[in-house]
Design an enzyme around this catalytic site. Structure first.
Site, PDB file in Angstrom:
ATOM      1  N   ARG A 165      39.910  53.469  45.749  1.00 23.61           N
ATOM      2  CA  ARG A 165      38.454  53.655  45.890  1.00 23.61           C
ATOM      3  C   ARG A 165      38.238  54.649  47.028  1.00 23.61           C
ATOM      4  O   ARG A 165      39.095  54.834  47.897  1.00 23.61           O
ATOM      5  CB  ARG A 165      37.781  52.319  46.199  1.00 23.61           C
ATOM      6  CG  ARG A 165      37.971  51.292  45.082  1.00 23.61           C
ATOM      7  CD  ARG A 165      36.996  50.149  45.222  1.00 23.61           C
ATOM      8  NE  ARG A 165      37.274  49.067  44.296  1.00 23.61           N
ATOM      9  CZ  ARG A 165      36.824  49.007  43.045  1.00 23.61           C
ATOM     10  NH1 ARG A 165      36.077  49.975  42.562  1.00 23.61           N
ATOM     11  NH2 ARG A 165      37.122  47.974  42.280  1.00 23.61           N
ATOM     12  N   ASP A 191      31.986  53.822  36.449  1.00 26.73           N
ATOM     13  CA  ASP A 191      30.755  54.580  36.702  1.00 26.73           C
ATOM     14  C   ASP A 191      30.900  55.508  37.909  1.00 26.73           C
ATOM     15  O   ASP A 191      30.513  56.684  37.858  1.00 26.73           O
ATOM     16  CB  ASP A 191      29.555  53.637  36.859  1.00 26.73           C
ATOM     17  CG  ASP A 191      29.787  52.550  37.908  1.00 26.73           C
ATOM     18  OD1 ASP A 191      30.951  52.315  38.288  1.00 26.73           O
ATOM     19  OD2 ASP A 191      28.800  51.935  38.345  1.00 26.73           O
ATOM     20  N   THR A 193      33.682  56.740  39.173  1.00 25.74           N
ATOM     21  CA  THR A 193      34.631  57.801  38.817  1.00 25.74           C
ATOM     22  C   THR A 193      33.965  58.875  37.960  1.00 25.74           C
ATOM     23  O   THR A 193      34.198  60.080  38.156  1.00 25.74           O
ATOM     24  CB  THR A 193      35.806  57.184  38.021  1.00 25.74           C
ATOM     25  OG1 THR A 193      36.360  56.126  38.784  1.00 25.74           O
ATOM     26  CG2 THR A 193      36.865  58.213  37.715  1.00 25.74           C
ATOM     27  N   ASP A 221      34.090  45.343  33.424  1.00 24.62           N
ATOM     28  CA  ASP A 221      32.802  44.629  33.365  1.00 24.62           C
ATOM     29  C   ASP A 221      31.943  45.057  32.169  1.00 24.62           C
ATOM     30  O   ASP A 221      30.911  44.453  31.906  1.00 24.62           O
ATOM     31  CB  ASP A 221      31.977  44.896  34.642  1.00 24.62           C
ATOM     32  CG  ASP A 221      32.659  44.400  35.904  1.00 24.62           C
ATOM     33  OD1 ASP A 221      33.676  43.694  35.786  1.00 24.62           O
ATOM     34  OD2 ASP A 221      32.177  44.724  37.000  1.00 24.62           O
ATOM     35  N   GLY A 265      32.297  40.651  36.880  1.00 23.07           N
ATOM     36  CA  GLY A 265      30.976  41.082  36.444  1.00 23.07           C
ATOM     37  C   GLY A 265      30.080  41.207  37.651  1.00 23.07           C
ATOM     38  O   GLY A 265      29.413  40.267  38.059  1.00 23.07           O
ATOM     39  N   ARG A 266      30.158  42.389  38.276  1.00 28.93           N
ATOM     40  CA  ARG A 266      29.396  42.628  39.492  1.00 28.93           C
ATOM     41  C   ARG A 266      27.900  42.621  39.215  1.00 28.93           C
ATOM     42  O   ARG A 266      27.142  41.942  39.872  1.00 28.93           O
ATOM     43  CB  ARG A 266      29.763  44.007  40.022  1.00 28.93           C
ATOM     44  CG  ARG A 266      30.332  44.017  41.389  1.00 28.93           C
ATOM     45  CD  ARG A 266      30.262  45.412  41.922  1.00 28.93           C
ATOM     46  NE  ARG A 266      31.442  46.199  41.534  1.00 28.93           N
ATOM     47  CZ  ARG A 266      32.433  46.499  42.354  1.00 28.93           C
ATOM     48  NH1 ARG A 266      32.391  46.069  43.585  1.00 28.93           N
ATOM     49  NH2 ARG A 266      33.425  47.237  41.958  1.00 28.93           N
ATOM     50  N   MET A 378      44.317  37.974  37.987  1.00 30.79           N
ATOM     51  CA  MET A 378      45.266  37.675  36.908  1.00 30.79           C
ATOM     52  C   MET A 378      44.788  38.335  35.622  1.00 30.79           C
ATOM     53  O   MET A 378      45.590  38.829  34.827  1.00 30.79           O
ATOM     54  CB  MET A 378      45.383  36.163  36.708  1.00 30.79           C
ATOM     55  CG  MET A 378      45.959  35.484  37.902  1.00 30.79           C
ATOM     56  SD  MET A 378      46.378  33.791  37.576  1.00 30.79           S
ATOM     57  CE  MET A 378      47.803  34.010  36.535  1.00 30.79           C
ATOM     58  N   ARG A 380      42.752  41.059  35.430  1.00 33.23           N
ATOM     59  CA  ARG A 380      42.759  42.518  35.557  1.00 33.23           C
ATOM     60  C   ARG A 380      44.149  43.123  35.408  1.00 33.23           C
ATOM     61  O   ARG A 380      44.289  44.271  34.998  1.00 33.23           O
ATOM     62  CB  ARG A 380      42.236  42.895  36.946  1.00 33.23           C
ATOM     63  CG  ARG A 380      40.843  43.346  36.932  1.00 33.23           C
ATOM     64  CD  ARG A 380      40.301  43.808  38.216  1.00 33.23           C
ATOM     65  NE  ARG A 380      41.154  44.211  39.293  1.00 33.23           N
ATOM     66  CZ  ARG A 380      40.710  44.824  40.384  1.00 33.23           C
ATOM     67  NH1 ARG A 380      39.431  45.107  40.472  1.00 33.23           N
ATOM     68  NH2 ARG A 380      41.495  45.152  41.365  1.00 33.23           N
TER      69      ARG A 380
HETATM   70  N1  LIG Z   1      28.522  59.223  43.405  1.00 38.31           N
HETATM   71  C1  LIG Z   1      29.808  59.578  43.483  1.00 38.31           C
HETATM   72  N2  LIG Z   1      30.153  60.885  43.616  1.00 38.31           N
HETATM   73  C2  LIG Z   1      31.445  61.244  43.704  1.00 38.31           C
HETATM   74  N3  LIG Z   1      32.474  60.365  43.655  1.00 38.31           N
HETATM   75  C3  LIG Z   1      32.196  59.064  43.528  1.00 38.31           C
HETATM   76  C4  LIG Z   1      30.854  58.599  43.444  1.00 38.31           C
HETATM   77  N4  LIG Z   1      30.887  57.242  43.345  1.00 38.31           N
HETATM   78  C5  LIG Z   1      32.200  56.894  43.363  1.00 38.31           C
HETATM   79  N5  LIG Z   1      32.986  57.972  43.471  1.00 38.31           N
HETATM   80  C6  LIG Z   1      34.449  57.997  43.544  1.00 38.31           C
HETATM   81  O1  LIG Z   1      34.982  57.486  42.315  1.00 38.31           O
HETATM   82  C7  LIG Z   1      36.142  56.706  42.565  1.00 38.31           C
HETATM   83  C8  LIG Z   1      36.029  55.368  41.917  1.00 38.31           C
HETATM   84  O2  LIG Z   1      34.786  54.743  42.215  1.00 38.31           O
HETATM   85  P1  LIG Z   1      34.622  53.146  42.229  1.00 38.31           P
HETATM   86  O3  LIG Z   1      33.184  52.859  42.350  1.00 38.31           O
HETATM   87  O4  LIG Z   1      35.538  52.562  43.245  1.00 38.31           O
HETATM   88  O5  LIG Z   1      35.226  52.645  40.844  1.00 38.31           O
HETATM   89  P2  LIG Z   1      34.716  52.819  39.351  1.00 38.31           P
HETATM   90  O6  LIG Z   1      34.923  54.226  38.965  1.00 38.31           O
HETATM   91  O7  LIG Z   1      35.601  51.876  38.625  1.00 38.31           O
HETATM   92  O8  LIG Z   1      33.280  52.431  39.341  1.00 38.31           O
HETATM   93  C9  LIG Z   1      36.307  56.630  44.058  1.00 38.31           C
HETATM   94  O9  LIG Z   1      37.335  57.515  44.433  1.00 38.31           O
HETATM   95  C10 LIG Z   1      34.966  57.067  44.616  1.00 38.31           C
HETATM   96  O10 LIG Z   1      35.075  57.746  45.848  1.00 38.31           O
HETATM   97  O1  LIG Z   2      38.845  43.873  44.663  1.00 39.68           O
HETATM   98  P1  LIG Z   2      38.515  45.220  44.138  1.00 39.68           P
HETATM   99  O2  LIG Z   2      39.708  46.022  43.777  1.00 39.68           O
HETATM  100  O3  LIG Z   2      37.571  45.976  44.992  1.00 39.68           O
HETATM  101  O4  LIG Z   2      37.812  45.022  42.763  1.00 39.68           O
HETATM  102  C1  LIG Z   2      36.825  44.077  42.507  1.00 39.68           C
HETATM  103  C2  LIG Z   2      35.881  44.599  41.476  1.00 39.68           C
HETATM  104  O5  LIG Z   2      36.513  45.344  40.512  1.00 39.68           O
HETATM  105  C3  LIG Z   2      35.987  45.058  39.229  1.00 39.68           C
HETATM  106  O6  LIG Z   2      36.963  44.345  38.546  1.00 39.68           O
HETATM  107  C4  LIG Z   2      35.647  46.312  38.480  1.00 39.68           C
HETATM  108  O7  LIG Z   2      34.978  47.196  39.286  1.00 39.68           O
HETATM  109  P2  LIG Z   2      35.044  48.777  39.018  1.00 39.68           P
HETATM  110  O8  LIG Z   2      34.692  48.969  37.578  1.00 39.68           O
HETATM  111  O9  LIG Z   2      34.050  49.385  39.933  1.00 39.68           O
HETATM  112  O10 LIG Z   2      36.424  49.250  39.295  1.00 39.68           O
HETATM  113  C5  LIG Z   2      34.787  44.174  39.477  1.00 39.68           C
HETATM  114  O11 LIG Z   2      34.572  43.257  38.473  1.00 39.68           O
HETATM  115  C6  LIG Z   2      35.180  43.526  40.765  1.00 39.68           C
HETATM  116  O12 LIG Z   2      34.083  43.153  41.513  1.00 39.68           O
HETATM  117 MG   LIG Z   3      32.046  50.665  39.280  1.00 42.55          MG
END
Ligand SMILES: Nc1ncnc2c1ncn2[C@@H]1O[C@H](COP(=O)(O)OP(=O)(O)O)[C@@H](O)[C@H]1O
Ligand SMILES: O=P(O)(O)OC[C@H]1O[C@](O)(COP(=O)(O)O)[C@@H](O)[C@@H]1O
Ligand SMILES: [Mg+2]
Length: 495
Positions: A165, A191, A193, A221, A265-266, A378, A380
């Site tokens: 992240r 989202d 990413t 989720d 499920g956030r 478990m 994930r």
């Molecule tokens: N608004 C954004 N603009 C650019 N990069 C973002 C943005 N939001 C998240 N990211 C980057 O995307 C990657 C994954 O985001 P994260 O929220 O942790 O997981 P996910 O993609 O599963 O929602 C991270 O490296 C983060 O820095």
């Molecule tokens: O402990 P971590 O790695 O931050 O992940 C927890 C979160 O990841 C998830 O499994 C999925 O989140 P993302 O889709 O943002 O990666 C959520 O359900 C959970 O809250």
């Molecule tokens: Mg996300």
């Protein structure tokens, strides 16, 4: 057909009968006179015999398949798949793959199938893995990916590339892409990413580079809109059954046994809802979209007591984002964020378990036995089940066909059972959530026979704010051909 509006993210084409195509960008939008080449699949023995293997340039997929007889044809997406012509010679392709965000079953299958599709379908031999998410572009060495290296990775959970992240630095990432001579980037993530992918695409375009940026949506989720469901979701629901079964066995075996299971499920309660519907052992399911309260008449504690008196045991499934408003009232640690900026949630499962224990502890005549199970990591970390593996394969192939055909700035996704190319902005603009005024949530309520925990005033507000099912009787706006206004009434929970 008229191209009436558009920007660098989405080209909008209007056609007859209220037809709208929300089209994705292409190299030819910003780089003139690029050479094209015949698709190598033409001479591939496996595919050359397939009738109409190549997707027609005018094939599109409707966002909604249920339409009123007088309604407009509505929004469509470009159909994914191989095109007659490609914009890269096989030897010139230098592709890379990155995985970001939390783990999800199926990540390794997607990686495997991208590498194999590039190699076996398009004769591409230069594929790099980026180590550890976005920051790996500029802070780590790359991993060479060949069909041999990825041969059996689909049998393993996690991602062989690693993930992280935070760490999204657009300029550094694009510099790294440019310096390494990478010209196809496939980005797998949720989202956050995809938002990151979208800004990388913007910067690539601003620099005028012939580099295709494609996203593959990953979200356990299921909180990404437009698409039917995300890969790994079915695997998660399947695995969640094991935790629910265990909770049920424990609850049934003790006097006044209560099994509490927290599922991921956030902001979206899809895993909890589907796992509950599938299991039939759950007495109550709580999700972020549906507010609840504990104390007093019609509250959760009263319902638990009633179920225990009726059945001697009960199972409660709670999504991690449910009831967060109640938790923050009683705790200090609000507004903490993870490295990506996602709000850190407190353990609602633990909290609710304590609250239930406290409540019955105050009652002398009722001793309960509560067991709390949190199977999050478990679930994930397991490899994907067969149906998700097939789904991952198709997503990977669609992404590769798209980048080879010169498309960029898009996410692949299943829409009404068809593979499509969706503009980034359509999938990052909002979150997919359970619509509690829709039929699916009603099915859940009738299967558990739990109260809605909503007073009529809250229900009214929910009805007003939730996107409504478009085709409720007598509820469909008549199609007016001249109007170009389009409201997206996407139904998160398809009935
Ligand atoms: N608004 C954004 N603009 C650019 N990069 C973002 C943005 N939001 C998240 N990211 C980057 O995307 C990657 C994954 O985001 P994260 O929220 O942790 O997981 P996910 O993609 O599963 O929602 C991270 O490296 C983060 O820095
Ligand atoms: O402990 P971590 O790695 O931050 O992940 C927890 C979160 O990841 C998830 O499994 C999925 O989140 P993302 O889709 O943002 O990666 C959520 O359900 C959970 O809250
Ligand atoms: Mg996300």
């Amino acid at each position: 057909m008229t191209m009436s509006s558009g920007d660098i993210h989405m080209k909008i084409v209007h056609g007859d009968g209220g037809y709208i195509l929300q089209d994705i960008p292409h190299f030819s939008d910003y780089i003139p006179s690029l050479p094209t080449y015949p698709n190598p699949l033409r001479s591939n023995p496996a595919y050359s015999v397939v009738k109409q293997y190549f997707v027609d340039v005018d094939d599109t997929v409707p966002q909604k398949v249920v339409v009123h007889k007088d309604g407009p044809r509505g929004v469509h997406f470009r159909r994914a798949g191989p095109r007659q012509k490609v914009y890269f010679k096989s030897d010139d392709v230098h592709a890379c793959i990155v995985t970001c965000g939390g783990l999800c079953p199926g990540l390794n299958t997607v990686i495997r199938e991208i590498v194999c599709s590039l190699s076996y379908m398009y004769g591409v031999n230069k594929v790099l893995g980026i180590d550890g998410g976005y920051r790996g572009f500029y802070s780590k060495n790359t991993i060479t990916l060949t069909p041999k290296v990825v041969n059996d990775i689909h049998k393993r959970g996690g991602t062989i590339l690693g993930t992280s992240r935070g760490g999204h630095d657009t300029a550094k990432i694009v510099d790294s892409i440019q310096d390494r001579g990478i010209n196809q980037v496939i980005i797998i993530g949720g989202d956050g990413t995809q938002r990151g992918a979208s800004v990388i695409y913007e910067e690539i375009r601003r620099r005028g580079l012939k580099v295709a940026i494609a996203g593959i949506p990953k979200t356990i989720d299921n909180d990404i809109p437009v698409i039917d469901r995300s890969f790994g979701f079915d695997t998660a629901v399947e695995e969640a059954q094991r935790a629910i079964n265990a909770a049920h066995v424990e609850a049934e075996s003790a006097e006044n046994g209560i099994g509490v299971v927290k599922l991921m499920g956030r902001y979206s309660g899809f895993i909890a809802m589907y796992a509950t519907l599938a299991s039939r052992d759950v007495d109550c399911c709580l999700i972020p979209e549906s507010p609840f309260y504990l104390e007093g008449k019609g509250g959760l504690l009263e319902f638990i007591e009633k179920r225990l008196k009726e059945n001697g045991h009960m199972v409660l499934v709670i999504a991690e984002g449910a009831g967060q408003d109640l938790l923050t009232e009683s705790t200090q640690h609000m507004n903490q964020k993870d490295a990506s900026g996602n709000k850190l949630l407190q353990d609602v499962g633990l909290w609710i378990s304590h609250r239930i224990k406290d409540h019955f502890g105050r009652k002398n005549n009722m001793v309960i036995n509560l067991k709390y199970i949190d199977p999050t990591y478990m679930i994930r970390a397991i490899p994907s089940i067969a149906s998700d593996n097939v789904y991952c394969t198709l997503l990977a192939q669609s992404a590769v066909h798209g980048t080879m055909a010169g498309y960029t700035g898009f996410t692949v996704g299943l829409v009404n059972g068809r593979q499509t190319y969706i503009p980034f902005n359509r999938i990052t603009e909002r979150q997919n959530q359970v619509v509690i005024t829709d039929r699916m949530w009603a099915r859940l309520l009738s299967s558990t026979n739990q109260p809605s925990f909503m007073n009529p005033r809250d229900a009214k507000v929910a009805k007003k704010t939730e996107p409504s099912t478009q085709l409720l009787d007598g509820n469909t706006p008549k199609y007016e051909p001249k109007s170009e206004n389009h409201t997206d009434n996407h139904i998160a929970t398809k009935s």
